[in-house]
Design a protein around this motif. Sequence first.
Motif: not given
Length: 362
Positions: A51-56, A148-155, A168-176
């Motif tokens: 995983v490469i962020l924020p590209a992915d 990159n951890g800054t989102d806007h949602l509308h529904s 986002s207030t913390k680094p991404p959690a990269l599972h595995y």
Amino acid sequence: MRTIWQKSPWLIVLILALLVWKYPPLLPWILLVAVIFKCWFSPKRGLIGPVILPADDAFLSTEEVQWWYWTGHLETEDGQHFGFEVVFFTFDAFLFMRDQLVQAAITDVNGNRFEFEEFVEFKLPNKTPNGFKLSAGANNSITAVGGNGTDHLHSVVGDYVLDIDLQSTKPPALHYGGDAHPYVFGGYTYYYSRTHMATTGTLSIKGKSYKVTGTSWFDRQYGELFQAIDKGWQWFAIELADNRQIMLFDFNGEDVTVEKSGSITDAQGLTTNLAAHQFDVIILGYWTSPTTGCTYPAGWTVTIGSEIFTVQPAVPDQEIRGNHNFWVGPVYWEGACTISGAVNGQAYVELNGYCKCPKPGY
């Protein structure tokens, strides 16, 4: 031109279906051509590196299945509590399967209500560098923009209109460790989360607007995931009052002892993986949907080391049902839950694969 190209596979399906209907002996030859096209002309897929962020965060044209998944817990100034879900699934797995399944839901905890919406888009998202710009429904009734951890949602979900900003207030959690994880039953996944996103915005109910604050959880997963979807799972996104976040899951079936994993993100944002032997999940009871007749777990005891937590649904009926009038969509339970025990908190739980044979005509 792009719109024509995105719809062309479905036009091909229609033409081929008409040919088979009029000339049934053509069916084996059409299937043979489809297989040849799949093997020789469709994009080559496979492992693409860590995983490469924020590209992915962006739509990845190399992946068969991928999703962007938000859940969260919100509170109004007058003390009303709500859960929400917004999810965009994309499928690009075969010559004719190029589409998005988009769902949004609101859990009104105080009102004991659950509402959801679903849309199918017969096109794939545009690729946006280092982020996403996703939309579905008439007048873009469900949208997700950011990266990159800054989102806007509308529904727009029934009487509820949600507009929120997430940071986002913390680094991404990269599972595995951010690498591809192969499943013992086939397929693989890349998976990362943003486990603590500070959330502010508004929620309108029947035209009355309320300011809301809370926290959200973002999951991003992609890879060869059809086998995993078919297997089914229990998934927990636990947010504790001491600012720890815990992700747990296990697959249904005989491989549960192998395909069971999790992680803990501490208050400072450091994520530590949990192996299968380091936690235990015991089902306390069950709930049967009056709509589909499907039965789901309802209540759990979660043990992690010396800590014991009880997880309970905030509202019993949080079942999301695909619209089977025109699309064979998934039927699963995903809902807001409360946490008590060693530390109090809140959670979202997803139960997939428990409703493979819903009762007809629901």
